[in-house]
Design a protein around this motif. Structure first.
Motif, PDB file in Angstrom:
ATOM      1  N   TYR A  61       0.830  -1.207   0.000  1.00  0.00           N
ATOM      2  CA  TYR A  61       0.000   0.000   0.000  1.00  0.00           C
ATOM      3  C   TYR A  61       0.865   1.258   0.000  1.00  0.00           C
ATOM      4  N   ARG A  62       1.907   1.259   0.825  1.00  0.00           N
ATOM      5  CA  ARG A  62       2.784   2.426   0.881  1.00  0.00           C
ATOM      6  C   ARG A  62       3.485   2.648  -0.459  1.00  0.00           C
ATOM      7  N   GLY A  63       3.886   1.576  -1.117  1.00  0.00           N
ATOM      8  CA  GLY A  63       4.629   1.709  -2.371  1.00  0.00           C
ATOM      9  C   GLY A  63       3.798   1.421  -3.597  1.00  0.00           C
ATOM     10  N   ARG A  64       2.473   1.624  -3.487  1.00  0.00           N
ATOM     11  CA  ARG A  64       1.572   1.245  -4.588  1.00  0.00           C
ATOM     12  C   ARG A  64       1.894   1.976  -5.882  1.00  0.00           C
ATOM     13  N   HIS A  65       2.504   3.151  -5.797  1.00  0.00           N
ATOM     14  CA  HIS A  65       2.878   3.888  -7.009  1.00  0.00           C
ATOM     15  C   HIS A  65       4.251   3.465  -7.537  1.00  0.00           C
ATOM     16  N   GLU A  66       4.947   2.619  -6.776  1.00  0.00           N
ATOM     17  CA  GLU A  66       6.287   2.165  -7.169  1.00  0.00           C
ATOM     18  C   GLU A  66       6.298   0.726  -7.653  1.00  0.00           C
ATOM     19  N   GLU A 158      11.027   0.921  -5.365  1.00  0.00           N
ATOM     20  CA  GLU A 158      10.423  -0.003  -6.330  1.00  0.00           C
ATOM     21  C   GLU A 158      10.675  -1.446  -5.938  1.00  0.00           C
ATOM     22  N   THR A 162       7.629  -3.993  -4.823  1.00  0.00           N
ATOM     23  CA  THR A 162       7.401  -5.122  -5.732  1.00  0.00           C
ATOM     24  C   THR A 162       7.638  -6.443  -5.035  1.00  0.00           C
TER      25      THR A 162
END
Length: 246
Positions: A61-66, A158, A162
């Motif tokens: 959730y925290r890195g959803r844009h990565e 990223e 991932t």
């Protein structure tokens, strides 16, 4: 049910491992599996894997844009194939020889990477990495380093996001296998709930560490953790073989 002392010790171990996992993307199992087994053997693997879903969910959730969504499906397909191939072989591949072979394989990959080589992230390499990771994770509990080596040239955010997504899916696959083998019931679910606060605390502590690693140190730490994982597996395999000969 764990007593207060065991619960406190379990939380301490999980906080340490979760902080490492959340900051680097991998390595939590290397810390937690042997130490939690000393605290209470019933905490691994089921409760540990179940409770780890909380951390992986937060990281995704925290890195959803990565998240590198384009690479998820090929690897997930490979993971399903790898776990499916390992399932019927579990009774034959849980011995120390398997741990030793897989540990040496990862160690060789780390050594090649240190010399400057890194795998190209292509459709074929992603499927292969998924197959190998799930196969090794199911039979020898060391699937993470293979995926981390594939993403070693990516940015820290990223790679962490991932890998968290992939570990979430991989954990679900392993939990299905544990359930089919009768190793996942109400006691394991109850123990997993008790461990979750440790995962949340480790996640909170990892922020400053991750920011320091993102300043150009992520790949070095990934190689160190992958190398440490493989050395631990090799040592465990050699020790088991020597004990069997004694």
């Amino acid at each position: 049910m764990m007593d207060t002392t065991s619960l406190a010790a379990g939380w301490a171990v999980v906080i340490l491992g979760a902080a490492l996992q959340a900051a680097t993307g991998l390595g939590g199992g290397l810390v937690m599996v042997p130490l939690l087994a000393l605290v209470d053997p019933m905490l691994v693997p089921g409760p540990l894997i179940l409770s780890a879903l909380s951390l992986n969910s937060l990281m995704v959730y925290r890195g959803r844009h990565e998240v590198a969504f384009g690479s998820l499906w090929p690897i997930i397909i490979g993971m399903v194939v790898g776990a499916g191939a390992a399932w019927p072989l579990l009774s034959y591949m849980e011995g120390p020889e398997t741990q030793l072979i897989f540990g040496l394989m990862v160690l060789a990959a780390v050594g090649i990477s240190v010399c400057g080589w890194s795998p190209r992230v292509t459709g074929r390499s992603m499927v292969i990495a998924g197959v190998v990771s799930a196969f090794m994770g199911t039979t020898a509990a060391i699937g993470g380093p293979i995926l981390a080596l594939l993403y070693q040239r990516c940015s820290g955010p990223e790679m962490r996001a991932t890998l968290a997504g992939l570990f979430f899916v991989g954990s679900l696959i392993i939990l299905v296998i544990l359930g089919e083998r009768g190793r996942l019931g109400l006691p394991e679910f109850a123990a997993a709930l008790l461990l979750i606060p440790g995962w949340l605390a480790g996640y909170w502590l990892a922020g400053p560490i991750a920011r320091r690693l993102d300043a150009g140190h992520t790949r070095a730490v990934v190689l160190i953790i992958a190398g440490g994982s493989s050395l631990w597996l090799v040592a465990r395999g050699v020790r088991a073989i020597l004990d069997g000969m004694g």
